[in-house]
Design a protein around this motif. Structure first.
Motif, PDB file in Angstrom:
ATOM      1  N   MET A   1       0.854  -1.200   0.000  1.00 41.13           N
ATOM      2  CA  MET A   1       0.000   0.000   0.000  1.00 41.13           C
ATOM      3  C   MET A   1       0.886   1.245   0.000  1.00 41.13           C
ATOM      4  N   PRO A   2       0.556   2.254  -0.782  1.00 43.02           N
ATOM      5  CA  PRO A   2       1.363   3.481  -0.786  1.00 43.02           C
ATOM      6  C   PRO A   2       1.480   4.093   0.604  1.00 43.02           C
ATOM      7  N   ARG A   3       2.533   4.834   0.773  1.00 45.19           N
ATOM      8  CA  ARG A   3       2.778   5.535   2.033  1.00 45.19           C
ATOM      9  C   ARG A   3       2.173   6.940   1.965  1.00 45.19           C
ATOM     10  N   PHE A   4       1.847   7.480   3.130  1.00 41.27           N
ATOM     11  CA  PHE A   4       1.172   8.771   3.209  1.00 41.27           C
ATOM     12  C   PHE A   4       2.084   9.807   3.865  1.00 41.27           C
ATOM     13  N   ALA A   5       2.155  10.976   3.236  1.00 42.29           N
ATOM     14  CA  ALA A   5       2.994  12.068   3.731  1.00 42.29           C
ATOM     15  C   ALA A   5       2.103  13.194   4.241  1.00 42.29           C
ATOM     16  N   ALA A   6       2.401  13.685   5.417  1.00 36.68           N
ATOM     17  CA  ALA A   6       1.667  14.821   5.977  1.00 36.68           C
ATOM     18  C   ALA A   6       2.105  16.106   5.293  1.00 36.68           C
ATOM     19  N   ASN A   7       1.155  16.852   4.757  1.00 32.65           N
ATOM     20  CA  ASN A   7       1.481  18.154   4.201  1.00 32.65           C
ATOM     21  C   ASN A   7       1.477  19.172   5.338  1.00 32.65           C
ATOM     22  N   LEU A   8       2.666  19.637   5.696  1.00 28.15           N
ATOM     23  CA  LEU A   8       2.800  20.488   6.876  1.00 28.15           C
ATOM     24  C   LEU A   8       2.393  21.933   6.627  1.00 28.15           C
ATOM     25  N   SER A   9       1.995  22.250   5.409  1.00 31.20           N
ATOM     26  CA  SER A   9       1.367  23.549   5.151  1.00 31.20           C
ATOM     27  C   SER A   9      -0.128  23.516   5.428  1.00 31.20           C
ATOM     28  N   PHE A  10      -0.687  22.307   5.608  1.00 30.11           N
ATOM     29  CA  PHE A  10      -2.112  22.131   5.848  1.00 30.11           C
ATOM     30  C   PHE A  10      -2.406  21.474   7.193  1.00 30.11           C
ATOM     31  N   LEU A  11      -1.541  20.576   7.640  1.00 29.38           N
ATOM     32  CA  LEU A  11      -1.787  19.814   8.861  1.00 29.38           C
ATOM     33  C   LEU A  11      -0.956  20.366  10.014  1.00 29.38           C
ATOM     34  N   LEU A  15       0.601  24.633  15.320  1.00 25.57           N
ATOM     35  CA  LEU A  15       1.968  24.634  15.829  1.00 25.57           C
ATOM     36  C   LEU A  15       2.879  25.452  14.918  1.00 25.57           C
ATOM     37  N   PRO A  16       3.971  25.994  15.450  1.00 21.29           N
ATOM     38  CA  PRO A  16       4.984  26.607  14.584  1.00 21.29           C
ATOM     39  C   PRO A  16       5.498  25.586  13.571  1.00 21.29           C
ATOM     40  N   PHE A  17       5.934  26.060  12.431  1.00 18.50           N
ATOM     41  CA  PHE A  17       6.303  25.164  11.337  1.00 18.50           C
ATOM     42  C   PHE A  17       7.272  24.063  11.775  1.00 18.50           C
ATOM     43  N   PHE A  29       2.996   9.365  10.770  1.00 20.70           N
ATOM     44  CA  PHE A  29       3.516   9.628   9.435  1.00 20.70           C
ATOM     45  C   PHE A  29       5.012   9.329   9.374  1.00 20.70           C
ATOM     46  N   LYS A  30       5.448   8.798   8.243  1.00 19.19           N
ATOM     47  CA  LYS A  30       6.869   8.562   7.988  1.00 19.19           C
ATOM     48  C   LYS A  30       7.440   9.534   6.963  1.00 19.19           C
ATOM     49  N   GLY A  31       6.554  10.260   6.298  1.00 18.15           N
ATOM     50  CA  GLY A  31       6.968  11.237   5.309  1.00 18.15           C
ATOM     51  C   GLY A  31       6.226  12.536   5.482  1.00 18.15           C
ATOM     52  N   VAL A  32       6.815  13.621   4.985  1.00 16.45           N
ATOM     53  CA  VAL A  32       6.177  14.937   5.023  1.00 16.45           C
ATOM     54  C   VAL A  32       6.411  15.633   3.685  1.00 16.45           C
ATOM     55  N   GLU A  33       5.556  16.570   3.404  1.00 22.93           N
ATOM     56  CA  GLU A  33       5.709  17.492   2.286  1.00 22.93           C
ATOM     57  C   GLU A  33       5.233  18.855   2.772  1.00 22.93           C
ATOM     58  N   PHE A  34       5.519  19.878   2.019  1.00 24.15           N
ATOM     59  CA  PHE A  34       5.001  21.214   2.344  1.00 24.15           C
ATOM     60  C   PHE A  34       5.114  22.062   1.097  1.00 24.15           C
ATOM     61  N   MET A  35       4.548  23.247   1.154  1.00 29.96           N
ATOM     62  CA  MET A  35       4.526  24.087  -0.034  1.00 29.96           C
ATOM     63  C   MET A  35       5.896  24.720  -0.281  1.00 29.96           C
ATOM     64  N   PHE A  36       6.361  25.534   0.669  1.00 24.25           N
ATOM     65  CA  PHE A  36       7.564  26.323   0.429  1.00 24.25           C
ATOM     66  C   PHE A  36       8.449  26.311   1.681  1.00 24.25           C
ATOM     67  N   PRO A  37       9.712  25.924   1.555  1.00 22.59           N
ATOM     68  CA  PRO A  37      10.598  25.890   2.719  1.00 22.59           C
ATOM     69  C   PRO A  37      11.452  27.135   2.886  1.00 22.59           C
ATOM     70  N   TYR A  38      11.352  28.096   2.000  1.00 19.46           N
ATOM     71  CA  TYR A  38      12.430  29.061   1.814  1.00 19.46           C
ATOM     72  C   TYR A  38      12.561  30.085   2.925  1.00 19.46           C
ATOM     73  N   ALA A  39      11.568  30.195   3.788  1.00 14.58           N
ATOM     74  CA  ALA A  39      11.673  31.112   4.927  1.00 14.58           C
ATOM     75  C   ALA A  39      12.457  30.499   6.081  1.00 14.58           C
ATOM     76  N   THR A  40      12.809  29.228   5.969  1.00 13.95           N
ATOM     77  CA  THR A  40      13.492  28.505   7.034  1.00 13.95           C
ATOM     78  C   THR A  40      14.801  27.949   6.497  1.00 13.95           C
ATOM     79  N   PRO A  41      15.919  28.141   7.181  1.00 15.08           N
ATOM     80  CA  PRO A  41      17.182  27.570   6.705  1.00 15.08           C
ATOM     81  C   PRO A  41      17.073  26.058   6.532  1.00 15.08           C
TER      82      PRO A  41
END
Length: 258
Positions: A1-11, A15-17, A29-41
């Protein structure tokens, strides 16, 4: 079964990013995704990924002036130098974070989006990403949530991928967007699944947690599994309450997050 990634721009957005990584891991969750990381080193994100045993599976190229209404500029003529700089920045983040997929947002028709500019810019992005083993993805997006977006139909995405002609350009198939724009999500998985390098899910009409109501996600997840897809499905949905309170959906749909 495919794995599921939490989208941290929505979920977990209460909490702070950077704290969302631990919350996602604690939820299973074992994976994450998000929209844009560029504000964080990148180093700070890398630390959170490693501390929580998480894989970063996807993020977007810089989108232009988001707060001024831009939604990417891969298809906007006259922005080629800016797009090249955006690709360079995204690839540096992707290398630092071991992220294998980047989504290039097209932009809006009202901003002058052009098929020729889109194809040329995607070729550049794919060429630069290929030596790093990174895929560039394009995603049809519905015009209710994103009015005037340039790429809205799955067949259009297929045609662009064919015209660009690069093996590391693929489809990001969001089942929610497909349902709103064209319906027949089951047929889309059968027809376009071979092009899909990444899926995303949410429940219409409110983009909430996946369910068995409007879209029978239990059935769709089985179809994706049967297709041989072994990648990730991004959970890009808007929780109807607290994120943690809505996490009964995997059991209801017959899947596990990991």
């Amino acid at each position: 079964m495919p794995r599921f990634a939490a989208n941290l721009s929505f979920l977990f957005i209460d909490l702070p990013f950077l704290d969302r990584f631990e919350a996602a891991a604690r939820a299973g969750f074992k994976g994450v995704e998000f929209m844009f990381p560029y504000a964080t080193p990148a180093g700070e994100i890398r630390t959170r990924l490693d501390a929580n045993g998480l894989s970063l599976v996807l993020f977007n190229l810089p989108p232009g002036h988001w707060d001024k209404g831009e939604r990417g500029f891969a298809a906007l003529p006259g922005r080629e130098d800016e797009f090249a700089s955006a690709v360079d920045l995204a690839l540096r983040y992707a290398e630092a974070l071991d992220c294998p997929r980047l989504h290039a947002m097209a932009g809006l028709t009202t901003h002058g989006a052009s098929r020729d500019a889109y194809v040329a810019n995607l070729r550049l992005a794919a060429d630069w990403a290929a030596p790093l083993g990174i895929d560039i993805l394009i995603e049809p997006i519905n015009t209710r949530d994103m009015p005037d977006y340039f790429l809205t139909r799955t067949a259009e995405a297929r045609d662009v991928i064919a015209e660009v002609g690069k093996p590391n350009l693929g489809l990001q198939l969001d089942l929610y967007h497909r349902h709103l724009m064209e319906g027949d999500v089951e047929a889309a998985i059968a027809e376009f699944g071979p092009l899909a390098r990444h899926y995303q899910c949410a429940d219409p009409p409110d983009r909430g947690e996946p369910s068995l109501r409007t879209i029978d996600y239990a059935h769709l997840f089985r179809l994706i599994d049967a297709s041989g897809y072994d990648g990730w499905i991004g959970c890009e949905y808007k929780p109807r309450g607290a994120t943690r309170d809505g996490l009964a959906w995997p059991a209801a749909c017959g899947v596990t997050l990991g």
